[in-house]
Scaffold this motif. Structure first.
Motif, mmCIF file in Angstrom:
data_model
loop_
_atom_site.group_PDB
_atom_site.id
_atom_site.type_symbol
_atom_site.label_atom_id
_atom_site.label_comp_id
_atom_site.label_asym_id
_atom_site.label_seq_id
_atom_site.Cartn_x
_atom_site.Cartn_y
_atom_site.Cartn_z
ATOM 1 N N VAL A 331 -26.196 20.888 16.339
ATOM 2 C CA VAL A 331 -27.512 21.518 16.433
ATOM 3 C C VAL A 331 -28.524 20.432 16.785
ATOM 4 N N PRO A 332 -29.301 20.610 17.828
ATOM 5 C CA PRO A 332 -30.260 19.569 18.224
ATOM 6 C C PRO A 332 -31.318 19.350 17.151
ATOM 7 N N SER A 333 -31.715 18.110 16.999
ATOM 8 C CA SER A 333 -32.721 17.779 15.981
ATOM 9 C C SER A 333 -34.125 18.136 16.432
ATOM 10 N N ASN A 334 -34.316 18.308 17.735
ATOM 11 C CA ASN A 334 -35.625 18.718 18.256
ATOM 12 C C ASN A 334 -35.402 19.583 19.496
ATOM 13 N N HIS A 335 -36.492 20.043 20.057
ATOM 14 C CA HIS A 335 -36.411 20.949 21.205
ATOM 15 C C HIS A 335 -36.838 20.267 22.503
ATOM 16 N N ASP A 336 -36.619 18.971 22.580
ATOM 17 C CA ASP A 336 -37.016 18.243 23.780
ATOM 18 C C ASP A 336 -36.118 18.574 24.972
ATOM 19 N N ALA A 337 -34.830 18.694 24.708
ATOM 20 C CA ALA A 337 -33.887 19.011 25.781
ATOM 21 C C ALA A 337 -33.870 20.516 26.022
ATOM 22 N N PRO A 338 -33.543 20.944 27.229
ATOM 23 C CA PRO A 338 -33.483 22.384 27.503
ATOM 24 C C PRO A 338 -32.329 23.043 26.757
ATOM 25 N N LEU A 339 -32.375 24.353 26.669
ATOM 26 C CA LEU A 339 -31.284 25.096 26.052
ATOM 27 C C LEU A 339 -30.000 24.913 26.849
ATOM 28 N N PRO A 340 -28.869 24.857 26.177
ATOM 29 C CA PRO A 340 -27.590 24.799 26.902
ATOM 30 C C PRO A 340 -27.447 26.006 27.830
ATOM 31 N N ARG A 341 -26.706 25.823 28.900
ATOM 32 C CA ARG A 341 -26.546 26.878 29.898
ATOM 33 C C ARG A 341 -25.985 28.156 29.272
ATOM 34 N N GLU A 342 -25.059 28.001 28.316
ATOM 35 C CA GLU A 342 -24.474 29.182 27.682
ATOM 36 C C GLU A 342 -25.532 30.004 26.944
ATOM 37 N N PHE A 343 -26.491 29.334 26.329
ATOM 38 C CA PHE A 343 -27.557 30.028 25.608
ATOM 39 C C PHE A 343 -28.472 30.753 26.596
ATOM 40 N N VAL A 344 -28.814 30.067 27.690
ATOM 41 C CA VAL A 344 -29.694 30.681 28.688
ATOM 42 C C VAL A 344 -29.036 31.928 29.270
ATOM 43 N N GLU A 345 -27.766 31.820 29.628
ATOM 44 C CA GLU A 345 -27.062 32.969 30.199
ATOM 45 C C GLU A 345 -26.955 34.097 29.184
ATOM 46 N N GLY A 346 -26.689 33.736 27.935
ATOM 47 C CA GLY A 346 -26.589 34.758 26.892
ATOM 48 C C GLY A 346 -27.873 35.527 26.715
ATOM 49 N N LEU A 347 -28.994 34.826 26.777
ATOM 50 C CA LEU A 347 -30.297 35.472 26.599
ATOM 51 C C LEU A 347 -30.710 36.275 27.825
ATOM 52 N N GLU A 348 -30.440 35.734 29.006
ATOM 53 C CA GLU A 348 -30.887 36.391 30.229
ATOM 54 C C GLU A 348 -29.985 37.558 30.635
ATOM 55 N N GLN A 349 -28.729 37.507 30.264
ATOM 56 C CA GLN A 349 -27.781 38.512 30.727
ATOM 57 C C GLN A 349 -27.378 39.512 29.645
ATOM 58 N N VAL A 350 -28.074 39.490 28.527
ATOM 59 C CA VAL A 350 -27.749 40.415 27.441
ATOM 60 C C VAL A 350 -27.902 41.857 27.913
ATOM 61 N N VAL A 351 -27.005 42.698 27.457
ATOM 62 C CA VAL A 351 -27.083 44.131 27.742
ATOM 63 C C VAL A 351 -27.263 44.853 26.414
ATOM 64 N N TRP A 352 -28.403 45.522 26.270
ATOM 65 C CA TRP A 352 -28.694 46.256 25.035
ATOM 66 C C TRP A 352 -29.321 47.579 25.431
ATOM 67 N N ARG A 353 -28.479 48.589 25.535
ATOM 68 C CA ARG A 353 -28.880 49.864 26.088
ATOM 69 C C ARG A 353 -29.983 50.525 25.277
ATOM 70 N N GLY A 354 -30.856 51.246 26.013
ATOM 71 C CA GLY A 354 -31.885 52.041 25.356
ATOM 72 C C GLY A 354 -33.094 51.271 24.907
ATOM 73 N N ARG A 355 -33.140 49.985 25.239
ATOM 74 C CA ARG A 355 -34.304 49.178 24.920
ATOM 75 C C ARG A 355 -34.900 48.668 26.230
ATOM 76 N N CYS A 356 -36.117 49.087 26.499
ATOM 77 C CA CYS A 356 -36.823 48.637 27.708
ATOM 78 C C CYS A 356 -35.942 48.791 28.944
ATOM 79 N N GLU A 357 -35.385 49.979 29.105
ATOM 80 C CA GLU A 357 -34.462 50.262 30.204
ATOM 81 C C GLU A 357 -35.153 51.142 31.240
ATOM 82 N N VAL A 358 -34.984 50.819 32.509
ATOM 83 C CA VAL A 358 -35.596 51.581 33.598
ATOM 84 C C VAL A 358 -34.497 52.161 34.473
#
Length: 535
Positions: A331-358
């Motif tokens: 676990v990083p001790s601070n937030h100076d470095a960017p999020l790991p790629r796996e975290f970014v992809e997990g957040l950006e590509q999440v599928v959660w039906r029925g929430r803010c869906e068009v």
């Protein structure tokens, strides 16, 4: 306690016997008795289907009459509910210590807990693809949106119908063979089943969303979660949890456990005080998180602070879990470095039906967002307004706005309508031109989809559209210019909106918002997608 109150208390968290269920549930009673006498040899076959499982599950719903009697007697959940769950767990052959193998991430809250769980699960899934750990990931959420089986997921995928039926009847038969005189009520049965599924399938990281509250919730038999998180708190389920945010915070804080890191995000002052006090009582270090600055480089949808708070909480929970599961993860001790790629992809590509869906369908643009509190409805309205404003920049003109809404069995929901109406009207000066209130009944002819059958609401109120007429009267007072309609099913509400495109307004896109209960949202998505279970 008065005898009547004691009698009702005995019904609180156990399945009602046949003598306690109204005649409208006789079919479910018969099915329950039939299942109870099924031979053990048949239990080992695949002859019992998913539909059989859902029918049996529906027989475990607490009938409306019992719920009302409970309310009048002032019966509320208490520590006995968790003790009961431990008893059922033991009848399946498990102890709470067995749950430690699941490395449970436990999440409570009023708003955003489902999104937080989805973000966390998605992050873990992307990390697993790159590093092989966790080996298998479980996700337990409620309520379901389209099909019951979506409440229990393995590696982000809902159980198949066959697997759901197999494990459902495995639990059913084990309880029968253990001599249990009753079975857990609907939601508790699914919670119990999830433990059996995850332990049987070798899950080594499981994300659990609480149902109602936390302290006395069915999920709170886990004694050693790897991390706990509490999302935004607000007023909801006041009969069970209390009418003030500090009382509600007390219940939500019940998931915190000594030895397990606990996280929350910015809360209103009374909630923060209670969370911190309860953390101190439990000797838990509670971290209150600001929005993670690393999210500035992440495309969170919708791009709003409330969703960034959910993402922030998910990042902390995932980091803590991975540090326990993968020795190489730090676990990083601070937030100076960017999020790991796996975290970014997990957040950006999440599928959660029925929430803010068009969804775009011909000349109707459907905006679908489940929202069950005054605050979440305000957020849904703002999201809808922003979507419409963005679209208006790209077209010469926009069409009328339409609303489909329901919150069945919740009289207090009438007070939710002010913010919903005013937020949209203040944004464009016109507001919703067409407003449709419906029940949660799925189809006009055949009624409820099997997964949505509910015995927990007054059938007379549904038949007479009682709460829908209250909503309609309220909206007409808020906006006398609106065309307000009341219809008996979700299908008819959707068809009313579709019919708008055949009027003189049909040259333009109708912008429709479907919001309110997740049962409404799930039924609507099923209809819009032609009945397909797109999970």
């Amino acid at each position: 306690m008065h005898y009547a109150a004691r009698r009702i208390a005995s019904l609180l968290f156990s399945r009602p016997s046949a003598s306690r269920i109204s005649s409208s549930s006789q079919r479910s009673q018969f099915l329950s008795r039939k299942m109870a006498t099924t031979s053990s040899s048949r239990a080992k076959t695949s002859s019992r289907t998913y539909n059989d499982a859902i029918d049996a599950l529906n027989s475990l719903q607490t009938p409306y009459a019992v719920i009302e009697a409970r309310r009048k007697a002032g019966v509320r959940p208490d520590a006995a509910s968790v003790a009961e769950m431990r008893g059922y767990l033991a009848r399946l052959g498990y102890s709470s210590a067995d749950l430690d193998r699941l490395n449970i991430i436990h999440v409570a809250g009023t708003k955003g807990k489902g999104s937080t769980c989805a973000f966390t699960d998605s992050i873990l899934a992307r990390y697993r693809r790159q590093h092989g750990l966790p080996r298998r990931i479980g996700l337990f959420t409620s309520p379901h949106l389209i099909a019951v089986r979506e409440r229990i997921r393995i590696d982000s995928t809902p159980l198949t119908e066959d697997l759901f039926a197999r494990y459902f009847f495995d639990v059913w038969d084990r309880l029968e063979s253990s001599g249990a005189s009753s079975k857990p009520i609907y939601s508790r049965y699914l919670t119990l089943m999830s433990y059996h599924v995850f332990l049987s399938e070798g899950i080594d990281a499981a994300v659990y969303e609480t149902g109602i509250g936390g302290e006395f919730d069915a999920t709170n038999v886990v004694d050693r979660p790897v991390a706990t998180g509490i999302s935004t708190l607000g007023i909801d389920h006041i009969y069970v949890l209390g009418a003030t945010v500090d009382k509600i915070a007390w219940h939500k804080a019940g998931i915190m456990k000594k030895g397990s890191p606990a996280f929350t995000i910015e809360q209103v002052a009374p909630a923060t005080r209670v969370l911190q006090d309860r953390a101190a009582e439990k000797s838990v270090e509670l971290r209150v998180l600001d929005i993670d600055p690393r999210l500035a480089a992440v495309k969170i949808r919708p791009d709003a602070n409330f969703q960034k708070k959910n993402a922030t909480l998910a990042i902390a929970l995932a980091e803590t879990a991975l540090a326990n599961i993968d020795p190489s993860f730090v676990v990083p001790s601070n937030h100076d470095a960017p999020l790991p790629r796996e975290f970014v992809e997990g957040l950006e590509q999440v599928v959660w039906r029925g929430r803010c869906e068009v969804k775009e369908e011909g000349n109707v643009i459907w905006h679908v967002d489940g929202a069950h509190t005054v605050d979440s409805l305000k957020m849904a309205a703002r999201w809808f307004v922003d979507e419409c404003a963005t679209r208006k920049k790209n077209v010469s003109s926009t069409g009328p706005k339409a609303l489909v809404f329901n919150q069945q069995g919740r009289q207090e929901a009438v007070d939710f309508l002010d913010e919903l109406c005013n937020t949209v009207k203040n944004a464009d000066g016109a507001g919703f031109r067409h407003v449709i209130f419906c029940t949660n009944v799925t189809y006009a002819e055949s009624g409820y989809k099997r997964d949505f059958v509910s015995h927990q609401h007054n059938p007379k109120d549904i038949e007479k559209l009682t709460i829908q007429r209250v909503f309609a009267e309220k909206w007409s007072a808020l906006d006398p210019s609106a065309n307000v309609m009341v219809v008996p099913s979700i299908e008819e509400a959707i068809n009313k909106v579709r019919a708008l495109t055949s009027t003189k307004e049909g040259d333009q896109k109708v912008e429709a918002l479907i919001t309110g209960s997740l049962h409404l949202v799930g039924g609507a998505l099923g209809i819009l997608e032609g009945g397909a279970e797109s999970l």
